[in-house]
Design a protein around this motif. Structure first.
Motif, PDB file in Angstrom:
ATOM      1  N   GLN A 151      52.582  11.299   8.466  1.00 52.85           N
ATOM      2  CA  GLN A 151      52.450  11.375   9.920  1.00 52.85           C
ATOM      3  C   GLN A 151      53.825  11.567  10.565  1.00 52.85           C
ATOM      4  N   LYS A 152      54.836  10.853  10.092  1.00 52.80           N
ATOM      5  CA  LYS A 152      56.192  10.974  10.640  1.00 52.80           C
ATOM      6  C   LYS A 152      56.733  12.394  10.422  1.00 52.80           C
TER       7      LYS A 152
ATOM      8  N   SER B 226      56.367  18.927  14.580  1.00 50.91           N
ATOM      9  CA  SER B 226      55.692  19.460  15.775  1.00 50.91           C
ATOM     10  C   SER B 226      56.361  19.075  17.093  1.00 50.91           C
ATOM     11  N   GLN B 227      57.484  18.387  17.065  1.00 50.08           N
ATOM     12  CA  GLN B 227      58.057  17.850  18.298  1.00 50.08           C
ATOM     13  C   GLN B 227      58.470  18.914  19.302  1.00 50.08           C
TER      14      GLN B 227
ATOM     15  N   ILE C  91      47.958  18.825  12.444  1.00 49.62           N
ATOM     16  CA  ILE C  91      48.577  19.077  13.743  1.00 49.62           C
ATOM     17  C   ILE C  91      47.664  20.048  14.478  1.00 49.62           C
TER      18      ILE C  91
ATOM     19  N   LYS D 238      49.353  17.936  18.853  1.00 53.46           N
ATOM     20  CA  LYS D 238      48.856  16.577  18.682  1.00 53.46           C
ATOM     21  C   LYS D 238      48.711  16.320  17.180  1.00 53.46           C
ATOM     22  N   VAL D 239      49.384  15.292  16.683  1.00 55.53           N
ATOM     23  CA  VAL D 239      49.289  14.945  15.269  1.00 55.53           C
ATOM     24  C   VAL D 239      48.056  14.079  15.060  1.00 55.53           C
TER      25      VAL D 239
ATOM     26  N   GLU E   8      54.974  14.673  12.829  1.00 56.49           N
ATOM     27  CA  GLU E   8      55.474  14.456  14.196  1.00 56.49           C
ATOM     28  C   GLU E   8      56.830  15.132  14.390  1.00 56.49           C
ATOM     29  N   ASP E   9      57.716  14.986  13.398  1.00 56.80           N
ATOM     30  CA  ASP E   9      59.024  15.651  13.468  1.00 56.80           C
ATOM     31  C   ASP E   9      58.851  17.165  13.503  1.00 56.80           C
TER      32      ASP E   9
ATOM     33  N   SER F 268      47.342  22.247  17.850  1.00 55.38           N
ATOM     34  CA  SER F 268      48.096  22.749  18.995  1.00 55.38           C
ATOM     35  C   SER F 268      47.251  23.794  19.712  1.00 55.38           C
TER      36      SER F 268
ATOM     37  N   SER G 261      46.259  11.673  12.408  1.00 58.90           N
ATOM     38  CA  SER G 261      46.593  10.866  11.233  1.00 58.90           C
ATOM     39  C   SER G 261      45.488  10.907  10.187  1.00 58.90           C
TER      40      SER G 261
END
Length: 190
Positions: free
Chosen positions: A9-10, A16-17, A71, A23-24, A13-14, A73, A26
């Motif tokens: 998940q991290k 797709s920032q 992710i 939207k991630v 998130e990195d 989008s 989980s």
């Protein structure tokens, strides 16, 4: 490669920032959608029936055997699955590739609605060992939609990118999908 759901998940998130609309989703949230997806798969009638293999890789099986994240989008949907066993991923990859080769045209009926599908293979190469890309055209007789579906796998990692496409955009979108896949594999192995 072993990555926990939180680590994945991290990473997503990195990754797709820079996209404000991304939207991630989980591993846990994906698991909560299984019953609905499974019910839809079980109620769909695929013709020819052998092409049901395309759908018969139940989401539950994939989640049972891997850690997943996604992710979502505005333009596409990216999924990453990290399998516990690379041989299982190879087996599922081969089954799906075989189904795609045999089932370039099929129809799916759910309830009173029927859609015809056509798969058109697209050339694609990435840093991954295995790559597959298709334009999937579907029509219910009134409306037609096109999706670009790309899948790449190496070792025990499967990355897929799916998004809407149209004539004239496909080659550019294959390049964009390849760039995303390459970047994700690099982050996962980073």
């Amino acid at each position: 490669m072993n990555i926990s759901a939180d680590q994945l998940q991290k990473i997503l998130e990195d990754f797709s920032q820079e996209d404000a609309n991304a939207k991630v989703i989980s591993d846990k949230k994906l698991r909560s959608t299984i019953p609905k997806a499974q019910e839809w798969l079980e109620n769909a009638k695929v013709n020819p029936s052998k092409c049901g293999v395309t759908f018969a890789e139940p989401v539950a099986d994939q989640l049972q055997n891997s850690t997943m994240g996604a992710i979502e989008s505005q333009n596409n949907y990216i999924t990453v699955a990290i399998y516990k066993d690379s041989q299982l991923l190879d087996k599922q990859w081969d089954a799906k590739a075989s189904a795609n080769d045999q089932c370039s045209r099929y129809s799916v009926t759910t309830g009173n609605e029927s859609r015809a599908y056509h798969l058109a293979k697209q050339p694609m190469d990435s840093v991954a060992d295995k790559n597959e890309s298709y334009v999937v055209t579907s029509s219910d007789g009134k409306t037609t939609q096109q999706q670009l579906v790309t899948r790449s796998a190496s070792s025990n990692v499967l990355v897929s990118v799916q998004g809407t496409t149209s004539n004239g955009q496909t080659q550019e979108q294959v390049k964009e999908a390849k760039a995303k896949i390459d970047e994700l594999f690099n982050k996962l192995h980073g």
